[in-house]
Enzyme design. Structure first.
Site, mmCIF file in Angstrom:
data_model
loop_
_atom_site.group_PDB
_atom_site.id
_atom_site.type_symbol
_atom_site.label_atom_id
_atom_site.label_comp_id
_atom_site.label_asym_id
_atom_site.label_seq_id
_atom_site.Cartn_x
_atom_site.Cartn_y
_atom_site.Cartn_z
ATOM 1 N N SER A 55 0.779 -1.243 0.000
ATOM 2 C CA SER A 55 0.000 0.000 0.000
ATOM 3 C C SER A 55 0.803 1.282 0.000
ATOM 4 C CB SER A 55 -0.930 0.023 1.210
ATOM 5 O OG SER A 55 -1.990 -0.855 0.961
ATOM 6 N N PHE A 113 -9.123 -12.841 0.103
ATOM 7 C CA PHE A 113 -8.072 -13.403 0.954
ATOM 8 C C PHE A 113 -8.591 -13.871 2.307
ATOM 9 C CE2 PHE A 113 -5.279 -12.616 -2.287
ATOM 10 C CZ PHE A 113 -5.189 -11.285 -2.651
ATOM 11 N N ALA A 114 -9.883 -14.236 2.352
ATOM 12 C CA ALA A 114 -10.439 -14.755 3.615
ATOM 13 C C ALA A 114 -9.629 -15.987 4.044
ATOM 14 C CB ALA A 114 -11.902 -15.102 3.422
ATOM 15 N N TYR A 152 -10.783 1.531 5.828
ATOM 16 C CA TYR A 152 -9.726 1.219 4.863
ATOM 17 C C TYR A 152 -10.256 0.279 3.781
ATOM 18 C CZ TYR A 152 -5.171 -0.061 3.100
ATOM 19 O OH TYR A 152 -4.084 -0.242 2.297
ATOM 20 N N SER A 153 -10.041 0.660 2.510
ATOM 21 C CA SER A 153 -10.506 -0.204 1.426
ATOM 22 C C SER A 153 -9.627 -0.056 0.191
ATOM 23 C CB SER A 153 -11.952 0.147 1.045
ATOM 24 O OG SER A 153 -12.337 -0.574 -0.112
ATOM 25 N N THR A 293 2.202 2.396 5.191
ATOM 26 C CA THR A 293 2.563 1.008 5.481
ATOM 27 C C THR A 293 2.174 0.165 4.269
ATOM 28 O OG1 THR A 293 0.371 0.825 6.454
ATOM 29 C CG2 THR A 293 2.208 1.218 7.971
ATOM 30 N N GLY A 294 2.685 -1.047 4.241
ATOM 31 C CA GLY A 294 2.343 -1.922 3.114
ATOM 32 C C GLY A 294 2.310 -3.377 3.550
ATOM 33 N N THR A 295 1.333 -4.090 3.031
ATOM 34 C CA THR A 295 1.235 -5.540 3.270
ATOM 35 C C THR A 295 0.864 -6.205 1.956
ATOM 36 O OG1 THR A 295 0.365 -5.170 5.507
ATOM 37 C CG2 THR A 295 0.034 -7.346 4.529
ATOM 38 N N SER A 320 4.569 -12.182 5.657
ATOM 39 C CA SER A 320 3.289 -11.507 5.898
ATOM 40 C C SER A 320 2.304 -12.533 6.454
ATOM 41 C CB SER A 320 2.756 -10.885 4.608
ATOM 42 O OG SER A 320 2.367 -11.920 3.712
#
Ligand SMILES: C[C@@H](NC(=O)[C@@H](C)NC(=O)CCCC[C@H](NC(=O)C[NH3+])C(=O)[O-])C(=O)O
Length: 343
Positions: A55, A113-114, A152-153, A293-295, A320
């Protein structure tokens, strides 16, 4: 860098194969890397490794859009429909709502990604159109009234990417290159979507399965087509520090547009975390820092700088789906900006 090194070592103990932090402070560079960048090859983590920044891409996309605002080609408070008629069912959603995560658009990755590894394996080689991703969100219905709440989306920044491409008539990759990557000479920063490889010397990324005790999954190669202008950028710590410093230092946006980005509101209940336009503000013990931040599967990133851009810190860990590691990695900010290693 002892304090930072201790934090990174803790992240490795908690399951990250490796980690790195680079500090750029008034032109002086500090860096440290621990653990492995490639577990199969037994290669140690290197401070210059490239990695997927997730992100942090949202801040690159916001800078492009805010330049278009400065050029009078986009109005922050105009409805998205002015640029993309019919895309969103609610005509009240504005460009600013997207950038503040206040559109009420459902995040399609919640479904995607559930189940972490199956979800990843199902999309790692997929190429989506941005429209397809937005349709998944719209099918789910709104999560709130436009403007009502910070939620957040990723969908928001896919729509931002669509606006950039519609207004400029160019692929987002070209706009990143012309407006940010080339002017700042970011040689380690690439937007290769839908390519799956990380160019040049890079950390391999390792996704932790949901099931305890299962081996890490090498998730380095993927299209990140599920993320695109919300998460598909590749960079390294030096370039991220250059980018955040240039942004807050006023090299990329005029004061008026930078001020818009910095208009933050709380993003959680801690009273220390805020969100502006495609930009996070973290209030550390000694200073407020700005960045993102990023994931993304196999990679956690933090890229933050001071209000004047004079001191920047970028950290990455190559795992992650491991919240403990993500929280620990975030601790490099406090150590580098406020601790004994004070940047
Ligand atoms: C929050 C973070 N967001 C991003 O960077 C965006 C691009 N990434 C995501 O939304 C996470 C997608 C799932 C990752 C996966 N998790 C799962 O699959 C969980 N079931 C993983 O951890 O790799 C940010 O803004 O800092």
């Amino acid at each position: 860098m002892r304090a930072v090194q201790e934090v990174l070592r803790q992240a490795v103990e908690q399951g990250a194969p490796g980690g790195l932090t680079r500090v750029d402070s008034d032109g002086v560079v500090y860096g440290t890397a621990v653990g492995l960048g490639d577990t199969a090859a037994g290669e140690r983590m290197r401070i210059g490794n490239r990695f997927r920044v997730g992100s942090v891409t949202k801040t690159f996309s916001t800078v492009v859009l805010m330049q278009l605002v400065a050029e009078g080609r986009v109005d922050l408070d105009a409805p998205v429909g002015d640029h993309l008629p019919g895309l969103l069912p609610d005509g009240r959603v504005t460009v600013r709502h997207l950038l503040r995560h206040r559109s009420g658009l459902w995040d399609y990755t919640n479904d995607m990604f559930a189940r972490t590894v199956p979800g990843f394996e199902a999309v790692r080689d997929e190429v989506f159109t941005m429209e397809e991703l937005v349709k998944r969100s719209v099918a789910h219905g709104p999560t709130a009234e436009p403007g009502a709440a910070y939620q957040y989306s990723n969908t928001n920044f896919v729509v931002v990417g669509m606006i950039i491409e519609k207004v400029t008539g160019n692929p987002a990759a070209e706009e990143y290159r012309k407006r940010i990557i080339e002017p700042l000479d970011l040689r380690h920063t690439h937007y290769v979507h839908p390519g799956t490889t990380v160019p040049g010397r890079h950390s391999r990324g390792y996704l932790r399965p949901d099931e305890a005790g299962q081996p890490l999954v090498d998730s380095t190669e993927q299209t990140v087509s599920w993320g695109q202008t919300a998460g598909a950028m590749i960079s390294n710590a030096a370039d991220l520090n250059r980018f955040t410093s240039a942004l807050l230092g006023g090299e990329l946006l005029a004061p008026e547009q930078l001020a818009e980005m910095l208009a933050t509101t709380p993003s959680d209940s801690t009273g220390k975390r805020f969100y502006g336009l495609g930009l996070r503000r973290y209030d550390l013990s000694c200073v407020s820092v700005y960045g993102h931040t990023g994931t993304v599967q196999g990679y956690y990133t933090y890229a933050f700088t001071t209000r004047d851009g004079s001191r920047s810190v970028a950290s990455s860990a190559n795992t992650s789906n491991n919240g403990t590691v993500n929280t620990t990695l975030g601790g490099t900010l406090e150590a580098a900006f406020c601790g004994t290693d004070r940047a």
